[in-house]
Design a protein around this motif. Structure first.
Motif, PDB file in Angstrom:
ATOM      1  N   ARG A 268       0.824  -1.214   0.000  1.00 50.17           N
ATOM      2  CA  ARG A 268       0.000   0.000   0.000  1.00 50.17           C
ATOM      3  C   ARG A 268       0.862   1.270   0.000  1.00 50.17           C
ATOM      4  NH1 ARG A 268      -5.593  -0.249   1.912  1.00 50.17           N
ATOM      5  NH2 ARG A 268      -6.398  -2.242   1.207  1.00 50.17           N
TER       6      ARG A 268
ATOM      7  N   ARG B 220      -3.409   6.933   0.999  1.00 46.37           N
ATOM      8  CA  ARG B 220      -3.880   8.144   1.685  1.00 46.37           C
ATOM      9  C   ARG B 220      -2.868   8.843   2.575  1.00 46.37           C
ATOM     10  NH1 ARG B 220      -9.300   5.069   3.396  1.00 46.37           N
ATOM     11  NH2 ARG B 220      -7.650   3.513   3.548  1.00 46.37           N
TER      12      ARG B 220
ATOM     13  N   ARG C  45      -7.011  11.576  -5.619  1.00 49.51           N
ATOM     14  CA  ARG C  45      -8.225  10.886  -5.166  1.00 49.51           C
ATOM     15  C   ARG C  45      -9.438  11.828  -5.177  1.00 49.51           C
ATOM     16  NH1 ARG C  45     -12.162   8.844  -4.383  1.00 49.51           N
ATOM     17  NH2 ARG C  45     -12.880   7.283  -2.893  1.00 49.51           N
TER      18      ARG C  45
ATOM     19  N   PHE D  59     -13.800   5.266  -5.561  1.00 48.49           N
ATOM     20  CA  PHE D  59     -12.437   4.739  -5.545  1.00 48.49           C
ATOM     21  C   PHE D  59     -12.131   3.918  -6.803  1.00 48.49           C
ATOM     22  CE2 PHE D  59      -9.779   1.010  -4.411  1.00 48.49           C
ATOM     23  CZ  PHE D  59      -8.565   1.667  -4.350  1.00 48.49           C
TER      24      PHE D  59
ATOM     25  N   PHE E 237      -1.268   0.192  -9.240  1.00 47.70           N
ATOM     26  CA  PHE E 237      -2.356   0.716  -8.415  1.00 47.70           C
ATOM     27  C   PHE E 237      -3.684   0.216  -8.948  1.00 47.70           C
ATOM     28  CE2 PHE E 237      -5.586   3.309  -6.649  1.00 47.70           C
ATOM     29  CZ  PHE E 237      -5.171   3.446  -5.335  1.00 47.70           C
TER      30      PHE E 237
ATOM     31  N   ASP F 161      -7.121  -2.625  -7.207  1.00 49.34           N
ATOM     32  CA  ASP F 161      -7.624  -3.233  -5.981  1.00 49.34           C
ATOM     33  C   ASP F 161      -7.970  -4.684  -6.253  1.00 49.34           C
ATOM     34  OD1 ASP F 161      -8.510  -2.273  -3.121  1.00 49.34           O
ATOM     35  OD2 ASP F 161      -9.957  -3.774  -3.769  1.00 49.34           O
TER      36      ASP F 161
ATOM     37  N   PHE G 143     -17.393   1.466  -3.154  1.00 48.50           N
ATOM     38  CA  PHE G 143     -16.704   1.805  -1.912  1.00 48.50           C
ATOM     39  C   PHE G 143     -17.389   3.018  -1.309  1.00 48.50           C
ATOM     40  CE2 PHE G 143     -13.517  -0.733  -3.962  1.00 48.50           C
ATOM     41  CZ  PHE G 143     -12.809  -1.329  -2.930  1.00 48.50           C
TER      42      PHE G 143
ATOM     43  N   GLY H 182     -15.626   1.095   3.651  1.00 49.76           N
ATOM     44  CA  GLY H 182     -15.067  -0.041   2.932  1.00 49.76           C
ATOM     45  C   GLY H 182     -15.975  -0.516   1.822  1.00 49.76           C
ATOM     46  N   PRO H 183     -15.655  -1.680   1.245  1.00 48.32           N
ATOM     47  CA  PRO H 183     -16.357  -2.138   0.050  1.00 48.32           C
ATOM     48  C   PRO H 183     -17.766  -2.650   0.317  1.00 48.32           C
ATOM     49  CG  PRO H 183     -14.674  -3.717   0.716  1.00 48.32           C
ATOM     50  CD  PRO H 183     -14.557  -2.552   1.639  1.00 48.32           C
TER      51      PRO H 183
ATOM     52  N   PHE I  45      -2.469 -11.604  -2.803  1.00 45.58           N
ATOM     53  CA  PHE I  45      -2.854 -11.172  -1.459  1.00 45.58           C
ATOM     54  C   PHE I  45      -3.926 -12.102  -0.898  1.00 45.58           C
ATOM     55  CE2 PHE I  45      -1.066  -7.310  -3.235  1.00 45.58           C
ATOM     56  CZ  PHE I  45      -0.442  -6.698  -2.163  1.00 45.58           C
TER      57      PHE I  45
HETATM   58  O1  CP3 Z   1       0.009   0.652  -3.242  1.00 47.79           O
HETATM   59  C1  CP3 Z   1      -0.542  -0.464  -3.295  1.00 47.79           C
HETATM   60  O2  CP3 Z   1      -0.336  -1.355  -2.460  1.00 47.79           O
HETATM   61  C2  CP3 Z   1      -1.398  -0.787  -4.515  1.00 47.79           C
HETATM   62  C3  CP3 Z   1      -2.791  -0.709  -4.399  1.00 47.79           C
HETATM   63  C4  CP3 Z   1      -3.653  -1.614  -3.522  1.00 47.79           C
HETATM   64  C5  CP3 Z   1      -4.877  -1.141  -2.962  1.00 47.79           C
HETATM   65  N1  CP3 Z   1      -5.509  -2.211  -2.401  1.00 47.79           N
HETATM   66  C6  CP3 Z   1      -5.362   0.234  -3.034  1.00 47.79           C
HETATM   67  C7  CP3 Z   1      -6.431   0.685  -2.149  1.00 47.79           C
HETATM   68  C8  CP3 Z   1      -3.546  -2.978  -3.220  1.00 47.79           C
HETATM   69  C9  CP3 Z   1      -2.428  -3.942  -3.532  1.00 47.79           C
HETATM   70  C10 CP3 Z   1      -4.735  -3.339  -2.508  1.00 47.79           C
HETATM   71  C11 CP3 Z   1      -5.030  -4.716  -2.054  1.00 47.79           C
HETATM   72  C12 CP3 Z   1      -6.248  -4.966  -1.255  1.00 47.79           C
HETATM   73  N2  CP3 Z   1      -7.483  -4.393  -1.364  1.00 47.79           N
HETATM   74  C13 CP3 Z   1      -6.340  -5.956  -0.243  1.00 47.79           C
HETATM   75  C14 CP3 Z   1      -5.221  -6.907   0.139  1.00 47.79           C
HETATM   76  C15 CP3 Z   1      -4.222  -6.300   1.035  1.00 47.79           C
HETATM   77  C16 CP3 Z   1      -4.704  -5.968   2.417  1.00 47.79           C
HETATM   78  O3  CP3 Z   1      -4.694  -4.769   2.731  1.00 47.79           O
HETATM   79  O4  CP3 Z   1      -5.076  -6.898   3.160  1.00 47.79           O
HETATM   80  C17 CP3 Z   1      -7.639  -5.922   0.272  1.00 47.79           C
HETATM   81  C18 CP3 Z   1      -8.197  -6.801   1.369  1.00 47.79           C
HETATM   82  C19 CP3 Z   1      -8.362  -4.938  -0.466  1.00 47.79           C
HETATM   83  C20 CP3 Z   1      -9.810  -4.581  -0.331  1.00 47.79           C
HETATM   84  C21 CP3 Z   1     -10.010  -3.184   0.060  1.00 47.79           C
HETATM   85  N3  CP3 Z   1      -9.672  -2.093  -0.721  1.00 47.79           N
HETATM   86  C22 CP3 Z   1     -10.594  -2.687   1.252  1.00 47.79           C
HETATM   87  C23 CP3 Z   1     -11.093  -3.558   2.398  1.00 47.79           C
HETATM   88  C24 CP3 Z   1     -10.593  -1.285   1.160  1.00 47.79           C
HETATM   89  C25 CP3 Z   1     -11.218  -0.309   2.118  1.00 47.79           C
HETATM   90  C26 CP3 Z   1     -10.419  -0.142   3.361  1.00 47.79           C
HETATM   91  C27 CP3 Z   1      -9.647   1.131   3.317  1.00 47.79           C
HETATM   92  O5  CP3 Z   1      -8.440   1.108   3.580  1.00 47.79           O
HETATM   93  O6  CP3 Z   1     -10.294   2.174   3.038  1.00 47.79           O
HETATM   94  C28 CP3 Z   1      -9.975  -0.936  -0.067  1.00 47.79           C
HETATM   95  C29 CP3 Z   1      -9.768   0.434  -0.600  1.00 47.79           C
HETATM   96  C30 CP3 Z   1      -8.397   0.799  -1.054  1.00 47.79           C
HETATM   97  N4  CP3 Z   1      -7.604   0.023  -1.853  1.00 47.79           N
HETATM   98  C31 CP3 Z   1      -7.745   2.043  -0.815  1.00 47.79           C
HETATM   99  C32 CP3 Z   1      -6.510   1.980  -1.499  1.00 47.79           C
HETATM  100  C33 CP3 Z   1      -5.456   3.040  -1.606  1.00 47.79           C
HETATM  101  C34 CP3 Z   1      -8.300   3.189  -0.024  1.00 47.79           C
HETATM  102  C35 CP3 Z   1      -9.487   3.828  -0.690  1.00 47.79           C
HETATM  103  C36 CP3 Z   1      -9.370   5.315  -1.047  1.00 47.79           C
HETATM  104  O7  CP3 Z   1      -8.253   5.823  -1.295  1.00 47.79           O
HETATM  105  O8  CP3 Z   1     -10.419   5.955  -1.091  1.00 47.79           O
END
Ligand code: CP3
Length: 348
Positions: free
Chosen positions: A29, A33, A42, A48, A77, A79, A93, A98-99, A208
């Motif tokens: 990640r 943010r 963003r 998202f 980048f 998801d 989202f 969250g999702p 992942f």
């Molecule tokens: O920089 C990176 O790592 C690349 C991008 C990346 C994102 N998600 C961007 C993201 C990667 C590799 C992921 C993987 C991901 N997504 C996982 C596996 C890794 C882990 O964290 O366990 C999972 C379970 C998800 C599902 C997911 N995506 C959730 C549950 C959420 C909401 C929770 C949160 O943090 O808000 C997301 C949203 C998400 N994915 C964001 C980002 C940067 C935040 C949303 C935003 O910016 O509005």
């Protein structure tokens, strides 16, 4: 990208089993943010997923952390939930929640998903990979990724994030035939998706499996190890030479059979894995990656330095990639990331 031979990329050398000093470093990640420049991009999109499906913006936010810190790898980048979205289970989202997806609970729900048009809907992601392949520095490796079938299935069945995964487990334990169909669909879709990422320039893959740690061992073998093994086998046979990193977060002692049986090249250790054990039991078979507590990077200061030093001390006698034990937290001060990187890079 000026085509520096892949062999000059320290991240890829480490995944081939080389002990690289100082070790390559990237952070899960790393785009997100905690960076003001990410929040600025963003703010220009509504949802998202609109960011994930904009090649120009997704490329930009992938590159942002590279400009600040010069990481040895960039991760596309996107998801993990673009896969259900592209299979026809719309994902949204909601701010701070969250999702959200319409849950899959029956064979009728499952019938509504389709591989038809799946790859077409993911074209924007492939275009992002292509742009990144062109634009990233020649010494930086490009990582493609997907969620592993078990973890993606939890979101598809629960319809949101979860703390206990009761609905998913009820289906997996009570209707294994139905759950197997979902997993088989995900193995197929995820394989297609990853192969196409590779064809557009991804040089390594990370899977992942964020919720691997909630299953008892028999279910872990069937729903975590087996689908991962099938995916790795397909990638190895269709695109030989592309390394795969697995991240069975929370799997504890089950990291051992996961490493022994999936065929992965590297394993990402979560924060709870004892490093002496991992070095003794896993590092002769796979490259280790990890496992700094993301909260240490929020805390910063001498505690951060000591935690980084301890990981370097234990892990760098064999193939190793420095990373966190889970994703970087949104409240991480960017200067602490710089401090961490300097500390890793000063390793001799
Ligand atoms: O920089 C990176 O790592 C690349 C991008 C990346 C994102 N998600 C961007 C993201 C990667 C590799 C992921 C993987 C991901 N997504 C996982 C596996 C890794 C882990 O964290 O366990 C999972 C379970 C998800 C599902 C997911 N995506 C959730 C549950 C959420 C909401 C929770 C949160 O943090 O808000 C997301 C949203 C998400 N994915 C964001 C980002 C940067 C935040 C949303 C935003 O910016 O509005």
């Amino acid at each position: 990208m000026t085509d520096a031979s892949p062999a000059t990329k320290s991240f890829l050398r480490a995944l081939k089993g080389e002990t690289v000093t100082p070790p390559p470093v990237w952070l899960m990640r790393q785009a997100g943010r905690y960076l003001p420049e990410y929040r600025a991009v963003r703010a220009t999109v509504k949802g998202f997923l609109d960011l994930c499906y904009s090649p120009e913006k997704a490329t930009e936010v992938t590159l942002q952390p590279l400009r600040r810190y010069g990481f040895d790898a960039a991760i596309l980048f996107s998801d993990i939930l673009v896969v259900p979205d592209a299979l026809g289970q719309a994902v949204s989202f909601r701010e701070g929640e969250g999702p959200s997806l319409k849950p899959i609970r029956s064979s009728k729900d499952l019938d509504a998903l389709t591989l038809e048009g799946f790859q077409d809907r993911l074209q924007p992601v492939f275009q992002t990979v292509e742009r990144l392949h062109r634009d990233i520095p020649s010494t930086t490796a490009l990582i493609g990724f997907a969620g592993a079938p078990w973890t993606v299935a939890t979101y598809m069945v629960e319809g949101s994030g979860s703390k206990d995964f009761v609905q998913t487990k009820i289906m997996a334990y009570g209707r294994p035939d139905l759950f197997q169909r979902l997993i088989d669909l995900l193995v197929q879709a995820t394989g297609d998706y990853l192969i196409t990422q590779i064809d557009h320039g991804a040089e390594a893959i990370q899977l992942f499996d964020s919720w691997a740690g909630v299953l008892p061992e028999d279910a872990f073998a069937r729903w975590v190890i087996e689908p991962t093994r099938r995916l790795v086998e397909r990638i190895k046979s269709e695109r030989p030479g592309i390394p795969v990193i697995g991240f069975p977060r929370g799997a504890g002692a089950l990291y051992q059979p996961y490493v022994d049986r999936t065929g992965i090249d590297g394993v990402s250790l979560d924060t709870g894995i004892p490093l002496d054990w991992a070095v003794g039991s896993l590092q002769s078979k796979v490259t280790l990656q990890g496992n700094l507590d993301p909260v240490m990077v929020v805390a910063g200061g001498p505690a951060l330095d000591a935690a980084v030093d301890r990981i370097l001390e234990v892990c760098t006698k064999g193939p190793f990639i420095f990373n966190l034990g889970h994703g970087i937290l949104p409240n991480t001060p960017p200067e602490n990331v710089a401090r961490l990187i300097d500390r890793v890079r000063s390793r001799r």
